[in-house]
Design a protein around this motif. Structure first.
Motif, short mmCIF file in Angstrom:
data_model
loop_
_atom_site.label_atom_id
_atom_site.label_comp_id
_atom_site.label_asym_id
_atom_site.label_seq_id
_atom_site.Cartn_x
_atom_site.Cartn_y
_atom_site.Cartn_z
N GLN A 54 6.25 -1.71 -2.65
CA GLN A 54 5.65 -2.91 -2.60
C GLN A 54 4.23 -2.29 -2.09
OE1 GLN A 54 7.10 -6.34 -0.35
NE2 GLN A 54 5.19 -6.59 0.20
N TRP A 55 3.15 -3.19 -2.43
CA TRP A 55 2.03 -2.81 -1.91
C TRP A 55 1.31 -4.23 -1.83
CZ3 TRP A 55 3.93 -0.89 -6.55
CH2 TRP A 55 3.21 -1.60 -7.66
N ASP A 56 0.33 -4.32 -1.03
CA ASP A 56 -0.60 -5.21 -0.79
C ASP A 56 -2.02 -4.83 -0.92
OD1 ASP A 56 1.41 -7.40 -0.29
OD2 ASP A 56 1.40 -6.28 1.69
N ALA A 57 -3.10 -5.44 -0.59
CA ALA A 57 -4.45 -4.95 -0.79
C ALA A 57 -4.82 -3.74 -0.04
CB ALA A 57 -5.27 -5.95 -0.14
N ASP A 58 -4.26 -3.41 1.00
CA ASP A 58 -4.49 -2.09 1.81
C ASP A 58 -3.27 -1.44 2.46
OD1 ASP A 58 -3.99 -4.09 3.60
OD2 ASP A 58 -5.71 -3.54 4.87
N LEU A 59 -2.18 -1.98 2.06
CA LEU A 59 -0.83 -1.44 2.66
C LEU A 59 0.20 -1.13 1.68
CD1 LEU A 59 0.56 -0.94 5.61
CD2 LEU A 59 1.36 -2.94 5.40
N HIS A 60 0.59 0.05 1.45
CA HIS A 60 1.86 0.38 0.75
C HIS A 60 3.18 0.50 1.79
CE1 HIS A 60 -0.05 1.99 -2.91
NE2 HIS A 60 -0.80 2.50 -1.86
N THR A 61 4.13 -0.35 1.27
CA THR A 61 5.44 -0.57 1.94
C THR A 61 6.52 -0.20 1.08
OG1 THR A 61 4.54 -2.21 3.22
CG2 THR A 61 6.92 -2.08 3.41
N LYS A 80 5.34 3.17 5.49
CA LYS A 80 4.41 2.43 5.14
C LYS A 80 3.16 3.38 5.16
CE LYS A 80 5.92 -1.88 7.30
NZ LYS A 80 5.57 -3.08 8.08
N GLU A 139 -1.36 2.87 5.26
CA GLU A 139 -2.38 2.03 5.13
C GLU A 139 -3.71 3.03 4.69
OE1 GLU A 139 -5.88 -0.04 6.00
OE2 GLU A 139 -5.20 1.67 7.32
#
Length: 100
Positions: A47-54, A67, A69
């Motif tokens: 999963q990834w968001d604007a500035d963070l991969h998880t 994680k 960043e």
């Protein structure tokens, strides 16, 4: 010089902060894949968001989060169950202390 090492092990918080080569949002996938391959860790979900991969990963039956960043170039493992994953995190901390 090793590519990966230990920045800090926060055992009571279930976090293992690691030293990595520099990365950005686009290069995280390749770097994380290299790291996980060297540790024989498998990826369950990404999963990834604007500035963070998880990433949900599995290490010898222990599930944890990897994680990353990219703005701070920080990468760390985070326990889903701190008590249940203590042995695996202690082992990984030892591996990262040696560097590889």
């Amino acid at each position: 010089m090793a590519d990966f090492g230990l920045r800090e092990y926060l055992a009571d918080e279930g976090k293992l902060l690691i030293v990595t080569p520099a990365f950005d949002f686009d290069s995280f996938d390749a770097l994380a894949t290299l790291l996980l391959r060297q540790l024989s860790v498998t990826v369950v979900e990404k999963q990834w968001d604007a500035d963070l991969h998880t990433w949900l990963v599995d290490f010898e039956g222990c599930r944890m989060l990897l994680k990353g960043e990219h703005y701070s170039e920080s990468m760390w493992f985070e326990a889903l169950d701190i008590a249940a994953s203590r042995e695996e995190f202690d082992f990984l901390a030892t591996v990262f202390r040696r560097g590889f």
